[in-house]
Design a protein around this motif. Structure first.
Motif, PDB file in Angstrom:
ATOM      1  N   PHE A 311     -14.103  55.112 -12.247  1.00  0.00           N
ATOM      2  CA  PHE A 311     -13.434  55.529 -13.474  1.00  0.00           C
ATOM      3  C   PHE A 311     -14.020  54.809 -14.680  1.00  0.00           C
ATOM      4  N   TYR A 312     -13.719  55.390 -15.833  1.00  0.00           N
ATOM      5  CA  TYR A 312     -14.042  54.736 -17.097  1.00  0.00           C
ATOM      6  C   TYR A 312     -12.857  54.965 -18.037  1.00  0.00           C
ATOM      7  N   LEU A 313     -12.029  53.945 -18.195  1.00  0.00           N
ATOM      8  CA  LEU A 313     -10.808  53.977 -18.993  1.00  0.00           C
ATOM      9  C   LEU A 313      -9.867  55.115 -18.568  1.00  0.00           C
ATOM     10  N   PRO A 314      -9.447  55.125 -17.312  1.00  0.00           N
ATOM     11  CA  PRO A 314      -8.475  56.145 -16.884  1.00  0.00           C
ATOM     12  C   PRO A 314      -7.133  55.929 -17.569  1.00  0.00           C
ATOM     13  N   GLN A 315      -6.361  57.018 -17.694  1.00  0.00           N
ATOM     14  CA  GLN A 315      -5.077  56.913 -18.389  1.00  0.00           C
ATOM     15  C   GLN A 315      -3.943  57.508 -17.545  1.00  0.00           C
TER      16      GLN A 315
END
Length: 345
Positions: A311-315
């Motif tokens: 992931f890359y900055l999951p929200q």
């Protein structure tokens, strides 16, 4: 003069090839990676797997269609791919609804019609959270720029309801709809409270105030309900999860600030599976962690990157009734889908 005319076609051809190469390079950097053919599970062998990667969704070409590069060269008038997904839900038919905070849209990956379509055009400005009332077919979207929550017909996109009188909401974010009680729970983030509305948008009650004691909140964000009607609140800047009953009475909490498994740095999305396990996305760790409802740590899934399970900055997160786990993988511009694998009895 004739000599220059001879070279012009060659120059144009060279420029075209260079342009195509640059486009291929930049599009490769900007778009999500291709769906892999190998299987990804957590924890890895020889342990018994509990989480399996299924697929990802990012643009209309996920249903097939023309080559994305040629479409880019020809030019189109509207968005065709996720840019900054922030939250996700799925309906009972399996269609996936994703808020895109950058484009002010809800992307719909319509599984029945095998098309991608949009909701909220001309209505939304800063879409953040999303919730669904399956019985009435309403998609609720929180808009942090307009300080409102909008209810949209999931098929037509028509505005059904608008929630948020003057200063009633300030930067609303996470939401969840309780179909049993016909209630919408909304994180009123900058008011450090949870507000509860009936199906017609009338405020029923609210709970929470700024602080760090039990029942107090510090910039709450995403929400989830379990099968018992309990509300799980990501108390983001208190670095914990708080659990309330359906009327807002404090029940329990877990979590603390840290950089190791079982702790939080930037908790956001949350979900609860059919067996009561609690899943929490941590944007700083680029993963999601799984806990027992009492806060006992079980497993973490993911790290930074672009591969499945990275992931890359999951929200935002959502878990459906089939225990499929949806993660809004924000900077990777996609939604990743996983499956909780129940223990065989």
């Amino acid at each position: 003069m004739k000599r220059y005319r001879f070279f012009l076609p060659l120059v144009r051809c060279t420029l075209y090839l260079v342009t195509c190469s640059l486009l291929l390079f930049f599009m490769g950097c900007a778009t999500p990676p291709a769906k892999p053919s190998t299987e990804y599970v957590w924890p890895p062998s020889p342990e018994t797997p509990r989480i399996k990667w299924l697929t990802q969704w990012s643009n209309r070409y996920d249903f097939g269609g023309p080559n994305p590069l040629m479409t880019f060269l020809i030019g189109e008038d509207r968005a065709e791919a996720l840019r900054r997904p922030t939250a996700v839900v799925a309906d009972t038919s399996g269609s996936i609804y994703v808020t895109d905070g950058e484009q002010g849209l809800v992307f719909v990956f319509d599984q029945e019609k095998k098309v991608m379509r949009f909701l909220g055009e001309g209505t939304l400005a800063g879409a953040v959270g999303i919730a669904i009332d399956n019985k009435r077919g309403i998609i609720y979207v929180s808009d942090s720029r307009l300080d409102k929550v909008f209810g949209l017909d999931k098929n037509t996109g028509n505005l059904v309801i608008s929630i948020g009188a003057l200063k009633e909401l300030s930067n609303p974010s996470g939401m969840v709809y309780d179909e049993e009680r016909d209630r919408l729970y909304v994180s009123d983030t900058q008011h450090h409270a949870i507000k509860v509305f009936d199906k017609d948008g009338r405020l029923l009650f609210k709970f929470g105030s700024r602080g760090f004691q039990d029942g107090e909140l510090n910039f709450p964000s995403y929400l989830a309900l379990d099968g018992k009607g309990r509300l799980f609140v990501v108390d983001t800047l208190n670095f914990r999860v708080q659990i309330f009953d359906s009327e807002g009475k404090f029940l329990n909490k877990f979590g603390k600030l840290g950089d190791s498994s079982g702790t939080f740095t930037r908790p956001y999305g949350i979900g609860v599976d059919s067996e009561g396990h609690v899943y929490v996305v941590d944007s700083a760790f680029n993963n999601f962690q799984i806990f027992m409802e009492d806060g006992a740590f079980l497993l973490n899934v993911g790290n930074s990157g672009r591969k499945p399970g990275e992931f890359y900055l999951p929200q935002g997160m959502y878990i459906d009734k089939q225990d499929r786990i949806y993660i809004a993988d924000s900077i990777n511009r996609r939604v990743q889908v996983f499956q909780y694998l129940k223990e065989q009895k």
